[in-house]
Enzyme design. Structure first.
Site, PDB file in Angstrom:
ATOM      1  N   LYS A  92     -43.104  13.606  41.104  1.00  0.00           N
ATOM      2  CA  LYS A  92     -42.481  12.569  40.482  1.00  0.00           C
ATOM      3  C   LYS A  92     -42.017  12.575  39.051  1.00  0.00           C
ATOM      4  CE  LYS A  92     -46.321   9.836  42.487  1.00  0.00           C
ATOM      5  NZ  LYS A  92     -47.671   8.959  42.400  1.00  0.00           N
ATOM      6  N   LYS A 146     -43.792  13.815  55.473  1.00  0.00           N
ATOM      7  CA  LYS A 146     -44.623  12.775  55.882  1.00  0.00           C
ATOM      8  C   LYS A 146     -43.996  11.527  55.643  1.00  0.00           C
ATOM      9  CE  LYS A 146     -48.977  11.185  53.530  1.00  0.00           C
ATOM     10  NZ  LYS A 146     -49.908  11.215  52.561  1.00  0.00           N
ATOM     11  N   LYS A 150     -44.127   5.182  52.543  1.00  0.00           N
ATOM     12  CA  LYS A 150     -43.646   3.771  52.369  1.00  0.00           C
ATOM     13  C   LYS A 150     -42.393   3.549  51.224  1.00  0.00           C
ATOM     14  CE  LYS A 150     -47.461   3.307  48.978  1.00  0.00           C
ATOM     15  NZ  LYS A 150     -48.813   2.562  48.751  1.00  0.00           N
TER      16      LYS A 150
END
Length: 331
Positions: free
Chosen positions: A111, A193, A196
């Site tokens: 991140k 993976k 969203k």
């Protein structure tokens, strides 16, 4: 009865992968534990959020939890920011965490690389807050997927550190890994993976996707050229991922599905899976709409959850504060 804790960020609508890897598991194990399910909105603000969208997503996530089959009479469902003990305990655990171990967190590294205007300190320090989320409820079991295992290991280390220094105040949680389907992969790139936050909408199925749209995503999912419906994660990641999805939604085993489609091609398999996904979403969204559109019903469940969570969390927080000498001595 042992205690189970789990938290999900309201940073967007969960995917079908989130349902199979987590929400479906919660429905199945809620009767075996004293369950605390938390909407961790304070974790969500480690990156910029639109305030109105955050509140909307928080309510949607509460309705999604309930639509997944959670019984509000059996579980405690609540919003993290409505229980101030989380931040208070999080600060205590931050003071006994080292910068080095926080910088080693894989999610922090990932991140932090995406931040173009400086790295928010909250990205670095949110693992101690996550640890506080868990220990406040005397948690024995934390159900997580592969991507969160590192954070639970850090929680266990912090608990050991606190207990060694302040005499066994906190319970050390155990990791509960789902037996199968813990990691649903992207429909277009099965090497990563399902997420969203993916820029490509075809890579994931949102739990609030229009069912016909979701069915089309399944039909266009990447497979391979040999046309054999067989689970082989290494050599056939695309069809293997679809088999896990099919098995999880239908209740059939992978072996049963392989036998069912032994003489059929990918077209038949993906067509049937698309209908299975469509059927699931129609039923799921009907339940979701009931809770989301009935404001009083949802608020009553969340108020009750907040009150129970606050009662339990405040007792643990007082023990922690007494142990390290904060405030006046309390019984």
């Amino acid at each position: 009865m042992e205690t189970l804790f789990s938290g999900i960020q309201p940073s967007g609508i969960p995917t079908l992968g989130n349902y199979i890897g987590a929400l479906k598991q919660f429905n199945e194990i809620q009767h075996d534990y004293d369950c605390f399910f938390c909407i961790v909105d304070q974790h969500a603000i480690t990156v910029p959020q639109d305030r109105l969208k955050l509140r909307e997503n928080t309510r949607k996530l509460a309705a999604i939890y309930l639509a997944s089959g959670l019984d509000p009479e059996k579980v405690t469902l609540f919003i993290q920011s409505e229980v101030p003990a989380h931040i208070q305990a999080g600060w205590i655990l931050t003071t006994i965490s080292s910068i080095g171990e926080l910088e080693r967190m894989t999610q922090y590294k990932d991140k932090a690389q995406k931040q173009s205007q400086g790295i928010p300190a909250g990205l670095l320090t949110y693992p101690p807050l996550m640890a506080a989320d868990i220990v406040l409820y005397n948690t024995n079991i934390v159900p997580v997927g592969d991507d969160q295992k590192q954070h639970i290991e850090l929680t266990r280390n912090v608990v050991d550190r606190f207990n060694t220094k302040y005499n066994d105040v906190l319970i050390k949680p155990e990791i509960h890994m789902p037996k199968f389907g813990a990691r649903i992969m992207s429909l277009q790139d099965p090497s990563k993976k399902m997420s969203k936050s993916d820029d490509n909408q075809k890579n994931f199925i949102s739990l609030l996707d229009e069912p016909n749209v979701a069915a089309k995503k399944i039909k266009s999912a990447v497979t391979d050229s040999d046309g054999i419906v067989k689970y082989d994660k290494e050599n056939k990641p695309g069809i293997s991922n679809l088999l896990v999805i099919y098995s999880s939604l239908s209740g059939q085993s992978i072996e049963e599905l392989e036998a069912q489609y032994a003489d059929k091609g990918y077209g038949d398999f993906k067509g049937d899976l698309a209908e299975e996904v469509k059927k699931f979403l129609v039923e799921f969204q009907e339940k979701f709409n009931y809770y989301y559109e009935n404001k009083e019903v949802l608020d009553e469940i969340l108020d009750k959850g907040r009150d129970k969570a606050s009662f339990v969390a405040n007792k643990t927080l007082k023990k922690m504060e007494n142990a390290i000498g904060l405030g006046r001595k309390r019984k």
